[in-house]
Scaffold this motif. Structure first.
Motif, PDB file in Angstrom:
ATOM      1  N   ILE A  51       0.848  -1.194   0.000  1.00 23.70           N
ATOM      2  CA  ILE A  51       0.000   0.000   0.000  1.00 23.70           C
ATOM      3  C   ILE A  51       0.886   1.247   0.000  1.00 23.70           C
ATOM      4  O   ILE A  51       1.783   1.395   0.841  1.00 23.70           O
ATOM      5  N   LEU A  52       0.612   2.144  -0.945  1.00 21.95           N
ATOM      6  CA  LEU A  52       1.232   3.471  -0.969  1.00 21.95           C
ATOM      7  C   LEU A  52       0.149   4.479  -0.637  1.00 21.95           C
ATOM      8  O   LEU A  52      -0.909   4.472  -1.268  1.00 21.95           O
ATOM      9  N   ASP A  75     -10.282  -8.790   9.596  1.00 16.71           N
ATOM     10  CA  ASP A  75      -9.148  -9.274  10.375  1.00 16.71           C
ATOM     11  C   ASP A  75      -8.317 -10.297   9.613  1.00 16.71           C
ATOM     12  O   ASP A  75      -7.078 -10.250   9.633  1.00 16.71           O
ATOM     13  N   LYS A  76      -8.958 -11.236   8.934  1.00 15.64           N
ATOM     14  CA  LYS A  76      -8.206 -12.249   8.184  1.00 15.64           C
ATOM     15  C   LYS A  76      -7.533 -11.633   6.961  1.00 15.64           C
ATOM     16  O   LYS A  76      -6.395 -11.959   6.628  1.00 15.64           O
ATOM     17  N   GLY A  77      -8.242 -10.741   6.301  1.00 16.08           N
ATOM     18  CA  GLY A  77      -7.707 -10.129   5.090  1.00 16.08           C
ATOM     19  C   GLY A  77      -6.497  -9.267   5.330  1.00 16.08           C
ATOM     20  O   GLY A  77      -5.624  -9.142   4.463  1.00 16.08           O
ATOM     21  N   LYS A  78      -6.414  -8.677   6.527  1.00 16.00           N
ATOM     22  CA  LYS A  78      -5.275  -7.795   6.824  1.00 16.00           C
ATOM     23  C   LYS A  78      -3.941  -8.538   6.753  1.00 16.00           C
ATOM     24  O   LYS A  78      -2.899  -7.926   6.537  1.00 16.00           O
ATOM     25  N   ALA A  79      -4.000  -9.849   6.919  1.00 11.84           N
ATOM     26  CA  ALA A  79      -2.771 -10.649   6.822  1.00 11.84           C
ATOM     27  C   ALA A  79      -2.222 -10.660   5.401  1.00 11.84           C
ATOM     28  O   ALA A  79      -1.049 -11.006   5.182  1.00 11.84           O
ATOM     29  N   LEU A  80      -3.036 -10.259   4.426  1.00 11.55           N
ATOM     30  CA  LEU A  80      -2.581 -10.195   3.044  1.00 11.55           C
ATOM     31  C   LEU A  80      -1.645  -9.015   2.803  1.00 11.55           C
ATOM     32  O   LEU A  80      -0.909  -8.991   1.824  1.00 11.55           O
ATOM     33  N   VAL A  81      -1.696  -8.015   3.664  1.00 12.97           N
ATOM     34  CA  VAL A  81      -0.866  -6.813   3.500  1.00 12.97           C
ATOM     35  C   VAL A  81       0.557  -7.110   3.955  1.00 12.97           C
ATOM     36  O   VAL A  81       0.797  -7.404   5.128  1.00 12.97           O
ATOM     37  N   VAL A  82       1.499  -7.005   3.028  1.00 16.53           N
ATOM     38  CA  VAL A  82       2.895  -7.322   3.353  1.00 16.53           C
ATOM     39  C   VAL A  82       3.759  -6.077   3.515  1.00 16.53           C
ATOM     40  O   VAL A  82       4.871  -6.155   4.038  1.00 16.53           O
ATOM     41  N   ALA A  83       3.254  -4.903   3.049  1.00 15.89           N
ATOM     42  CA  ALA A  83       4.061  -3.676   3.171  1.00 15.89           C
ATOM     43  C   ALA A  83       3.182  -2.447   3.025  1.00 15.89           C
ATOM     44  O   ALA A  83       2.182  -2.465   2.296  1.00 15.89           O
ATOM     45  N   GLN A  84       3.565  -1.395   3.743  1.00 14.32           N
ATOM     46  CA  GLN A  84       2.918  -0.086   3.610  1.00 14.32           C
ATOM     47  C   GLN A  84       4.012   0.980   3.544  1.00 14.32           C
ATOM     48  O   GLN A  84       5.034   0.857   4.225  1.00 14.32           O
ATOM     49  N   ALA A  85       3.770   2.009   2.738  1.00 12.15           N
ATOM     50  CA  ALA A  85       4.707   3.141   2.675  1.00 12.15           C
ATOM     51  C   ALA A  85       3.894   4.413   2.485  1.00 12.15           C
ATOM     52  O   ALA A  85       2.965   4.450   1.674  1.00 12.15           O
ATOM     53  N   SER A  86       4.256   5.439   3.228  1.00  4.10           N
ATOM     54  CA  SER A  86       3.573   6.729   3.101  1.00  4.10           C
ATOM     55  C   SER A  86       4.525   7.757   2.516  1.00  4.10           C
ATOM     56  O   SER A  86       5.739   7.558   2.467  1.00  4.10           O
ATOM     57  N   TYR A  87       3.965   8.867   2.060  1.00  9.55           N
ATOM     58  CA  TYR A  87       4.779   9.984   1.575  1.00  9.55           C
ATOM     59  C   TYR A  87       4.133  11.282   2.037  1.00  9.55           C
ATOM     60  O   TYR A  87       2.937  11.321   2.355  1.00  9.55           O
ATOM     61  N   ASP A 120       2.569  -8.627  -4.920  1.00 12.66           N
ATOM     62  CA  ASP A 120       2.114  -8.769  -6.302  1.00 12.66           C
ATOM     63  C   ASP A 120       0.889  -7.908  -6.593  1.00 12.66           C
ATOM     64  O   ASP A 120       0.325  -7.951  -7.679  1.00 12.66           O
ATOM     65  N   THR A 121       0.482  -7.107  -5.598  1.00 12.32           N
ATOM     66  CA  THR A 121      -0.685  -6.234  -5.731  1.00 12.32           C
ATOM     67  C   THR A 121      -0.346  -4.894  -5.078  1.00 12.32           C
ATOM     68  O   THR A 121       0.106  -4.873  -3.926  1.00 12.32           O
ATOM     69  N   LEU A 122      -0.559  -3.800  -5.797  1.00 11.15           N
ATOM     70  CA  LEU A 122      -0.292  -2.459  -5.266  1.00 11.15           C
ATOM     71  C   LEU A 122      -1.607  -1.696  -5.135  1.00 11.15           C
ATOM     72  O   LEU A 122      -2.348  -1.551  -6.111  1.00 11.15           O
ATOM     73  N   VAL A 123      -1.883  -1.223  -3.931  1.00 13.26           N
ATOM     74  CA  VAL A 123      -3.033  -0.349  -3.690  1.00 13.26           C
ATOM     75  C   VAL A 123      -2.474   1.061  -3.529  1.00 13.26           C
ATOM     76  O   VAL A 123      -1.815   1.368  -2.536  1.00 13.26           O
ATOM     77  N   ASP A 124      -2.738   1.894  -4.524  1.00 13.77           N
ATOM     78  CA  ASP A 124      -2.092   3.197  -4.668  1.00 13.77           C
ATOM     79  C   ASP A 124      -3.072   4.303  -4.288  1.00 13.77           C
ATOM     80  O   ASP A 124      -3.951   4.668  -5.065  1.00 13.77           O
ATOM     81  N   TYR A 158      -4.121  -1.100  -8.168  1.00 13.35           N
ATOM     82  CA  TYR A 158      -5.378  -0.417  -7.852  1.00 13.35           C
ATOM     83  C   TYR A 158      -5.056   1.058  -7.600  1.00 13.35           C
ATOM     84  O   TYR A 158      -4.179   1.378  -6.784  1.00 13.35           O
ATOM     85  N   LEU A 159      -5.762   1.949  -8.287  1.00 12.37           N
ATOM     86  CA  LEU A 159      -5.456   3.382  -8.237  1.00 12.37           C
ATOM     87  C   LEU A 159      -6.664   4.169  -7.725  1.00 12.37           C
ATOM     88  O   LEU A 159      -7.781   3.994  -8.217  1.00 12.37           O
ATOM     89  N   ALA A 160      -6.436   5.035  -6.749  1.00 16.06           N
ATOM     90  CA  ALA A 160      -7.521   5.842  -6.178  1.00 16.06           C
ATOM     91  C   ALA A 160      -8.225   6.663  -7.250  1.00 16.06           C
ATOM     92  O   ALA A 160      -7.597   7.173  -8.180  1.00 16.06           O
TER      93      ALA A 160
END
Length: 399
Positions: free
Chosen positions: A176-177, A197-209, A229-233, A257-259
């Motif tokens: 997630i960016l 709760d279960k789905g949150k385990a799918l998140v492997v990284a977050q980065a903010s700017y 393998d999935t980016l939520v932008d 995925y783009l906002a």
């Protein structure tokens, strides 16, 4: 007797005139001839791509005035630059209210910018109407009765992306960016809540700017290294374009995925490179005027004609102009409903009683409000970029 009759007739006419006059009610910024509306938008600064939203709204008001105005009154639209800077938004908003003496603030753009003025406008009982941001705080009539949003809530949009991933990529490794402000955090919260709760385990990284960051290059390198393998932008246009370009430059090809705020083909995808943007997923609630599927429709033809006549210097293929056009149409409907009762209280009452469609909303999406619902739009359509336009994916979600 004739004289008495004439006197009675004259008195009757005078009474009717007084009654008609009594039925009119004005607050500061409204009169028999004019309705004065204020607006803040970033015509400069890091989010200047959004400036065209204000220009498109101004153009629509020019169209309305050319066609006779609203109930005989012309709209005077005072739109000023706040550079996407909360301190400047506060300063400009105070000038609009206290010096320009506008009736209301319409479509002010930006989450942090409007959060900085929300308490002031509510204290002054000045409508902060159809805020151009999806922050959840714009739909809280209990605590902020003078503030109403327009965009789909960022929480709702985040939920929609989460539902799509869970349904289609249940084993995804998600990076997630996000922008480190209320916009990004609202969207992030909606997305994580949507995963559960279960789905949150799918998140492997977050980065903010930060908005002050020159690029998001380092964040993109870090997110790629997570093995996602999935980016939520969840970024605004400048940084979204950078993220798309950087992913291509480093050979990272996640499902992207783009906002919605950065889904404009003209403002974001073209600068990023259309080939780089192919297959990006987003969610839409207004039609993209660059999309061939809308060509030949009356709605698209009317929008194109409007742009040609009233905003010829604007880009008729930019979806941000559709947003300004559609928001202005919403404002005009409220003013028409208000009739001759142009008080701030009645403006809010009318804004809270809408049930309508707009020509350039995505088919199947309606605009509806009530005294307890200050989020006019709730539905979105998942879309995928095909290299030139967006194709719908499934049906409308959340309506």
């Amino acid at each position: 007797m004739a004289a008495v009759g004439r006197w009675l007739a004259a008195a009757g006419l005078a009474g009717l005139a007084c009654l008609a006059q009594a039925q009119k009610a004005y607050d500061t910024g409204a009169s028999d001839s004019e309705i004065k509306i204020g607006n803040t938008v970033p015509y400069s600064g890091p989010a200047s791509a959004y400036g065209t939203v204000g220009k498109a709204a101004a153009a629509y008001f020019r169209k309305v005035n050319a066609e006779g105005g609203i109930n005989g009154r012309k709209i005077r639209f005072v739109s000023v630059d706040d550079a996407y800077s909360p301190p400047m938004t506060v300063e400009q908003t105070r000038k609009l209210v206290e010096q320009e003496q506008v009736l209301l603030i319409f479509a002010p753009l930006g989450t942090a910018s409007n959060a900085a003025t929300q308490k002031y406008l509510n204290m002054k009982k000045v409508p902060q109407l159809f805020v151009s941001s999806g922050a959840h705080r714009w739909g809280d009539p209990e605590h902020f009765p003078w503030t109403m949003g327009w965009n789909v809530s960022y929480l709702t949009e985040g939920h929609i992306y989460a539902r799509h991933i869970l349904a289609n990529r249940p084993q995804a490794k998600i990076a997630i960016l996000y922008q480190n402000d209320e916009f990004g955090k609202d969207m992030l919260r909606g997305f994580l809540d949507g995963l559960g709760d279960k789905g949150k385990a799918l998140v492997v990284a977050q980065a903010s700017y930060e908005l002050s960051d020159p690029t998001v290059d380092s964040q993109m390198i870090s997110l790629k290294s997570s093995g996602a393998d999935t980016l939520v932008d969840l970024s605004t246009p400048k940084f979204a374009a950078q993220a798309i370009r950087k992913a291509a430059a480093i050979g990272w090809k996640p499902v992207h995925y783009l906002a919605n705020v950065s889904s404009s083909v003209t403002a974001v995808l073209k600068p990023a490179g259309l080939d780089n943007a192919k297959d990006i997923l987003s969610a839409a609630f207004v039609r993209d005027p660059s999309d061939p599927r809308w060509q030949g429709t009356r709605e698209q033809a009317d929008f194109a004609a409007f742009m040609k006549q009233y905003y010829p210097e604007g880009d008729a293929s930019d979806a941000l102009n559709v947003t300004g056009y559609s928001m202005a149409q919403t404002m005009v409907q409220v003013l028409r409903q208000a009739g001759d009762n142009l008080t701030r209280a009645n403006i809010m009452k009318q804004a809270a009683s809408l049930d309508m469609t707009l020509p350039m909303l995505y088919p199947g999406i309606k605009l509806k409000t009530s005294p307890t619902n200050f989020h006019p739009l709730a539905g979105m359509q998942m879309v995928r970029f095909n290299g030139s336009g967006y194709d719908p994916v499934g049906g409308v979600i959340g309506q």
